[in-house]
Design a protein around this motif. Structure first.
Motif: not given
Length: 450
Positions: A165-168, A209-210, A227-229
């Motif tokens: 998943i990519v969130n803003v 960006f997450v 696992n999170t950047f």
């Protein structure tokens, strides 16, 4: 008891007592260090000598992910091997072995020369700053940029169904999801690339960006902190013109593509200005040069305060033949931003057919995808893989919800029905579709070279 003594004169050394005490120990035990993490436990191998009258027993201690320990009982050693496949590695990713030794009536104690456990390791997913790039530190509203990154598997076993998943995230804590997909497989010590186009809407200037890999924590790994950047960036307001986005059944089609006879045509009007859109005059639709009116029950619409500012869903029932959909759009100020309109040419077929079938890669070294076009979504699709002698070695079945009109691809891991790797050589595959009781099929050839 008696103590042996030896006395030295002064300055000739210390007084010392030197003796050996011998005590027979009849029983004892030992515990191994933690073994794992494992995704599948195979067996325990004990090379040992057990004289008559003596005994060695092995008890399993299962360690859960929260480090609590359950006693799983004893295992039986037969020909130096004990089966461990019954242990649920998802529940007990680590083990300890408790060994219990008893001399009993024997004169010679048992000896263990080696003790080992065979198991499959776990994936190790992640990404980092070296693998994440964006098109610019500052994005312009309405202008498309990109974020590109790799998802790595540094573990020693393949990872399947990896959700990404990519969130803003805006500075006001509001969230816009721009990517949500599942990577079918990432082999051990491999990586998969993901590229996402991003056109920022109006809003806060400072954003992030997450990237989240396996956000639902369905894959057991040794480490989760990679696992999170988070990648910060800025957004600059712009005066770009409004745009229209048109999809068919959530897919962007090319000219001449096949679509279903009852497609869900979604039209999105985006406008970077802050002025709202509140009336239907901003979007006009023509199907084969005939206007589609807003009182058509197949057409629904809604207005939004942010982009997309207007969303239309058109679900016509179409007969067989070619079609041209033309859409005209106006911005929030009523200015027509494309005088010729946006055109989508497509075809509707009454019969379900398979077109342009091939597999890639071919020859196959590890796995492959079967790709093809469908003029309609069938009720069921099967892919049968045969040897040149005609023996069926694998069947893959898909239902209608797994398929879509036009381009499709189906993954094969390269294993036969028994999970074994077929030998090198030439094979045939037949794609069979069923629609309303009518079958269609196509046969192609492929090669396996490992």
């Amino acid at each position: 008891g008696t103590v042996l003594e030896e006395l030295h004169a002064p300055f000739n050394g210390l007084v010392s007592i030197d003796t050996v005490f011998i005590k027979k120990v009849n029983a004892g035990n030992f515990v191994t260090t933690s073994i794992g993490p494992s995704s599948y436990w195979t067996n325990l191998i004990a090379k040992q000598n057990i004289p008559t009258g003596t005994e060695v027993k092995y008890k399993l201690l299962g360690i859960k992910q929260d480090n609590t320990i359950d006693t799983l009982g004893y295992v039986s050693i037969i020909d130096s091997i004990a089966d461990l496949s019954f242990i649920d590695a998802k529940k007990y990713p680590h083990l300890k072995i408790l060994g219990e030794i008893n001399i009993g009536t024997g004169n010679v104690p048992p000896s263990i020369s080696s003790l080992g456990v065979n198991y499959n390791g776990v994936p190790e997913l992640g990404t980092n700053y070296q693998s994440v790039t964006i098109s610019a530190d500052t994005f312009n509203v309405g202008k498309t940029g990109f974020i590109n990154f790799y998802v790595y598997n540094a573990g020693d076993i393949r990872a399947d169904s990896v959700k990404v998943i990519v969130n803003v995230v805006m500075s006001d804590s509001s969230v816009q999801q721009i990517y949500n997909s599942v990577i079918d497989t990432i082999n051990a010590e491999s990586r998969r690339q993901i590229s996402i186009n991003y056109s920022p809407p109006n809003g806060t200037r400072s954003r992030e960006f997450v990237i989240q890999i396996d956000p639902d924590n369905k894959i057991y790994e040794l480490y989760k902190d990679n696992n999170t950047f988070i990648k910060p960036f800025n957004v600059k307001s712009d005066t770009l013109p409004a745009t229209l986005k048109i999809t068919f059944d959530n897919q962007d089609i090319l000219s001449g593509d096949y679509v279903s006879s009852n497609p869900d045509i979604r039209i999105e009007l985006n406008d970077p200005t802050i002025k709202p859109i509140t009336d239907t005059t901003k979007v006009n639709i023509l199907l084969n040069d005939k206007p589609v009116y807003y009182n058509d029950p197949a057409l629904t619409y809604a207005f939004n305060s942010s982009n997309p500012k207007m969303v239309l869903n058109y679900k016509p029932k179409l007969s067989e033949g070619p079609y041209t959909l033309t859409v005209f759009g106006k911005d929030a100020y009523g200015v027509l931003f494309d005088s010729t309109g946006i055109k989508k040419n497509f075809v509707v077929s009454k019969d379900a057919k398979i077109l342009y079938a091939f597999n890639y890669p071919d020859p196959i070294s590890r796995d492959t995808y079967f790709t093809f076009k469908l003029t309609q979504v069938p009720d069921q699709l099967k892919i049968n893989i045969y040897t040149v002698a005609g023996r069926l070695i694998k069947q893959i079945t898909k239902i209608s919800s797994d398929l879509k009109s036009d381009f499709n691809r189906v993954y094969w891991d390269g294993k036969d029905q028994d999970g074994d790797t077929p030998a090198n050589g030439v094979y045939f595959y037949k794609i069979i579709i069923s629609k309303d009781g009518v079958n269609q099929n196509i046969t192609q050839k492929m090669a396996i070279i490992r």
